[in-house]
Design a protein around this motif. Sequence first.
Motif, PDB file in Angstrom:
ATOM      1  N   UNK A   1     -40.894 -21.862  17.702  1.00 38.78           N
ATOM      2  CA  UNK A   1     -40.462 -21.209  18.926  1.00 38.78           C
ATOM      3  C   UNK A   1     -39.811 -19.861  18.610  1.00 38.78           C
ATOM      4  N   UNK A   2     -39.944 -18.894  19.500  1.00 37.04           N
ATOM      5  CA  UNK A   2     -39.302 -17.589  19.291  1.00 37.04           C
ATOM      6  C   UNK A   2     -37.850 -17.583  19.770  1.00 37.04           C
ATOM      7  N   UNK A   3     -37.192 -18.724  19.695  1.00 37.08           N
ATOM      8  CA  UNK A   3     -35.814 -18.850  20.143  1.00 37.08           C
ATOM      9  C   UNK A   3     -35.144 -19.983  19.363  1.00 37.08           C
ATOM     10  N   UNK A   4     -33.828 -20.079  19.502  1.00 37.14           N
ATOM     11  CA  UNK A   4     -33.077 -21.111  18.806  1.00 37.14           C
ATOM     12  C   UNK A   4     -33.099 -22.427  19.595  1.00 37.14           C
ATOM     13  N   UNK A   5     -33.151 -23.546  18.867  1.00 41.44           N
ATOM     14  CA  UNK A   5     -33.052 -24.874  19.467  1.00 41.44           C
ATOM     15  C   UNK A   5     -31.944 -25.640  18.761  1.00 41.44           C
ATOM     16  N   UNK A   6     -30.983 -26.127  19.526  1.00 42.50           N
ATOM     17  CA  UNK A   6     -29.847 -26.845  18.954  1.00 42.50           C
ATOM     18  C   UNK A   6     -29.695 -28.205  19.615  1.00 42.50           C
ATOM     19  N   UNK A   7     -29.431 -29.231  18.794  1.00 41.59           N
ATOM     20  CA  UNK A   7     -29.021 -30.533  19.319  1.00 41.59           C
ATOM     21  C   UNK A   7     -27.518 -30.487  19.553  1.00 41.59           C
ATOM     22  N   UNK A   8     -27.083 -30.836  20.755  1.00 40.32           N
ATOM     23  CA  UNK A   8     -25.667 -30.790  21.095  1.00 40.32           C
ATOM     24  C   UNK A   8     -25.250 -32.103  21.739  1.00 40.32           C
TER      25      UNK A   8
END
Length: 299
Positions: A137-144
């Motif tokens: 993906x061209x963006x950040x992915x975070x588990x929160x």
Amino acid sequence: QGAAMQITLSPGLPPATPVVAGLDGRWAGTIAVNGASLRLVLRIATGARGTAANLDSPDQLAYGIPIHNLAHGGQSMTFDVPAVKASFSGTLSAEGSQVAGTWSQPGLADTPLTFTRGSEAAQGQPPARPQTPKPPFPYQTQDVAFDNPVEQGVHLSGTLTLPPGKGPFPAAVMITGSGAQDRDETILGHKPFAVIADYLTRRGIAVLRFDDRGVGQSTGDYAKATSADLATDANAAADYLATRGDIRHDAIGFIGHSEGGMIGPIAMASRPGIAFLVMMAGPGTGLDQLMLSQRRLIG
């Protein structure tokens, strides 16, 4: 909201689960429902963080339904499927290749079901859904993860997608429709919330989507929750975003689908500062008439 907000950040991994030895593999069986055969596939795998189990129902196009409370003692094997209020109890064969038992859920009390390890009888693959976003993906992915401060025992886990750059970014909290839903609002192989989050994040808007209480990595009892209770979960998600330096605190809003389109306004009524609300297929009439119409159409 009353009590001060308590925030817990996830390290990016799901919680560890107990190790259940001797059951790893793919188990398949069929169950009789209203005179028809319904295929079920049980998938069990043990890794560094414990044993994980999921259930597929290929004939219903339902895949990856979480299994809870998997247990194996002697020749006994049991597990629960909270998403469908079901449970299974069975006995392993001497060689460990089959487990014969009963499946119970509302309307299907003590229905015979035998799982066979490695069987291809219930083979099935979900249909292609080309619109579902796929990495990279061209963006950040975070588990929160974050707590609901007004509902004891409700710890919510989700995915936050952040546009590229430093921010701060406007942000949307996704609110699912009726029924216990995962963070992607997965239904029949579709993942509409993942699609929407991908679209918005590519256009500069951060998106937080989270598992309903009692679903996936979230804790709590969905069956006992009212729409007003679920509104406190939405507000907890907004409060969590407001603690982050990469989110614009004056530009946090709600996007609710179906029942989520009703939960959003309830949440806004008790949380000042929500910047926007999008209601997708929310109720547009009184709930008494809505429920009557639904019953007629279903019937």
